[in-house]
Motif scaffolding. Structure first.
Motif, PDB file in Angstrom:
ATOM      1  N   THR A  38       0.834  -1.205   0.000  1.00 36.11           N
ATOM      2  CA  THR A  38       0.000   0.000   0.000  1.00 36.11           C
ATOM      3  C   THR A  38       0.871   1.258   0.000  1.00 36.11           C
ATOM      4  OG1 THR A  38      -0.180  -0.045   2.434  1.00 36.11           O
ATOM      5  CG2 THR A  38      -1.895  -1.179   1.180  1.00 36.11           C
ATOM      6  N   VAL A  41       1.853   2.247  -3.504  1.00 35.31           N
ATOM      7  CA  VAL A  41       0.777   2.900  -4.251  1.00 35.31           C
ATOM      8  C   VAL A  41       0.589   4.357  -3.823  1.00 35.31           C
ATOM      9  CG1 VAL A  41      -1.697   2.882  -4.739  1.00 35.31           C
ATOM     10  CG2 VAL A  41      -0.415   0.745  -4.723  1.00 35.31           C
ATOM     11  N   ASP A  42       0.567   4.606  -2.522  1.00 38.85           N
ATOM     12  CA  ASP A  42       0.306   5.986  -2.078  1.00 38.85           C
ATOM     13  C   ASP A  42       1.584   6.802  -1.905  1.00 38.85           C
ATOM     14  OD1 ASP A  42       1.370   5.228   0.406  1.00 38.85           O
ATOM     15  OD2 ASP A  42      -0.589   4.948   1.335  1.00 38.85           O
ATOM     16  N   LEU A 159      -1.894  -3.101  -9.199  1.00 42.19           N
ATOM     17  CA  LEU A 159      -1.398  -1.770  -8.859  1.00 42.19           C
ATOM     18  C   LEU A 159      -1.257  -0.858 -10.063  1.00 42.19           C
ATOM     19  CD1 LEU A 159       1.393  -2.501  -6.206  1.00 42.19           C
ATOM     20  CD2 LEU A 159      -1.089  -2.379  -5.915  1.00 42.19           C
ATOM     21  N   LYS A 162      -3.525   2.063 -10.427  1.00 35.16           N
ATOM     22  CA  LYS A 162      -3.355   3.069  -9.378  1.00 35.16           C
ATOM     23  C   LYS A 162      -2.029   3.809  -9.518  1.00 35.16           C
ATOM     24  CE  LYS A 162      -5.812  -0.031  -6.208  1.00 35.16           C
ATOM     25  NZ  LYS A 162      -5.722  -0.813  -4.955  1.00 35.16           N
ATOM     26  N   SER A 164       1.626   5.259  -8.784  1.00 39.94           N
ATOM     27  CA  SER A 164       2.159   5.822  -7.547  1.00 39.94           C
ATOM     28  C   SER A 164       2.621   7.246  -7.804  1.00 39.94           C
ATOM     29  CB  SER A 164       3.336   4.977  -7.040  1.00 39.94           C
ATOM     30  OG  SER A 164       3.938   5.587  -5.901  1.00 39.94           O
TER      31      SER A 164
END
Length: 233
Positions: A38, A41-42, A159, A162, A164
């Motif tokens: 996670t 991704v963020d 991923l 999404k 990064s």
């Protein structure tokens, strides 16, 4: 009624890969929920944790390439021999190219990574992998190396949409979500289904146990990088 040998040797009614993936469903969910993933991704994953991952992945891929070379030697067809041999070469190339680039962006070098120690989880994972491929059947070895292919492909695919905000992590995600890599993984999954169909239920059960174990090592590998694991003594 007694079961004949021919009946006992019949393949499963559904592809072996379905049984394998179902067996690691909770492990895969735990991987996607892990703060290392996670954080990719963020963009909140600390660069020190990613650096640990890159160093350990460099160590891992050297032994993974050896495992793939052994799978090539045991492969049933010439096409499979060539494919696994090519994958072994590509695993080394990834270590030399992609990881060198990542280390450079992190302020280090490939030479520096090579000198850093192999961490406990990396050592345990590669030792299990090589022991299984050396000592087991072709199906055992195939099941042991498959999670590294398949889980990375599924994680990369999940991923990719999404991405990064961190360019370094976006580059890593793109590499494993790439259609060319996905095609390689489909080839190995299809080979697993073909080999499983020609195996006995007992042989498939043994292979499934290896698959589940190395899938768990995949979670442990990311967790070790998140914790920046080192030897306790």
């Amino acid at each position: 009624m007694e079961t004949s040998e021919s009946t006992a040797s019949l393949g499963p009614s559904s592809p072996f890969s379905e049984e394998l993936w179902e067996a690691i469903g909770p492990t895969y969910t735990a991987i996607l929920d892990h703060p290392f993933i996670t954080g990719l991704v963020d963009g909140t994953l600390p660069h020190d944790a990613f650096r640990h991952f890159v160093v350990q992945d460099s160590h891992y891929l050297r032994d993974y390439a050896r495992a793939l070379a052994l799978c090539a030697a045991k492969s049933p067809t010439e096409d499979d021999v060539r494919a696994f041999a090519r994958d072994a070469v590509n695993a080394v190339a990834a270590e030399q190219e992609m990881h060198s680039e990542f280390m450079y962006q992190l302020g280090g070098s490939a030479e520096e990574a090579e000198k850093l120690p192999v961490a406990p989880t990396t050592r345990a994972y590669t030792s299990y992998l090589l022991a299984t491929v050396y000592g087991g059947s072709f199906l055992d070895g195939l099941a042991a190396v498959l999670p590294c292919y398949w889980i990375y492909a599924r994680v990369g695919e999940a991923l990719l949409a999404k991405s990064s905000p961190d360019p370094l992590y976006a580059q890593w995600i793109a590499a494993y979500g790439d259609p060319a890599f996905q095609k390689v993984v489909r080839r190995v999954v299809n080979l697993t289904d073909r080999t499983g169909a020609d195996s006995t239920p007992r042989q498939r059960a043994v292979a499934l146990a290896h698959f589940v174990t190395t899938a768990r090592y995949e979670w442990m590998f990311w967790d070790a990088s998140w914790r920046q694991e080192s030897w306790p003594v």
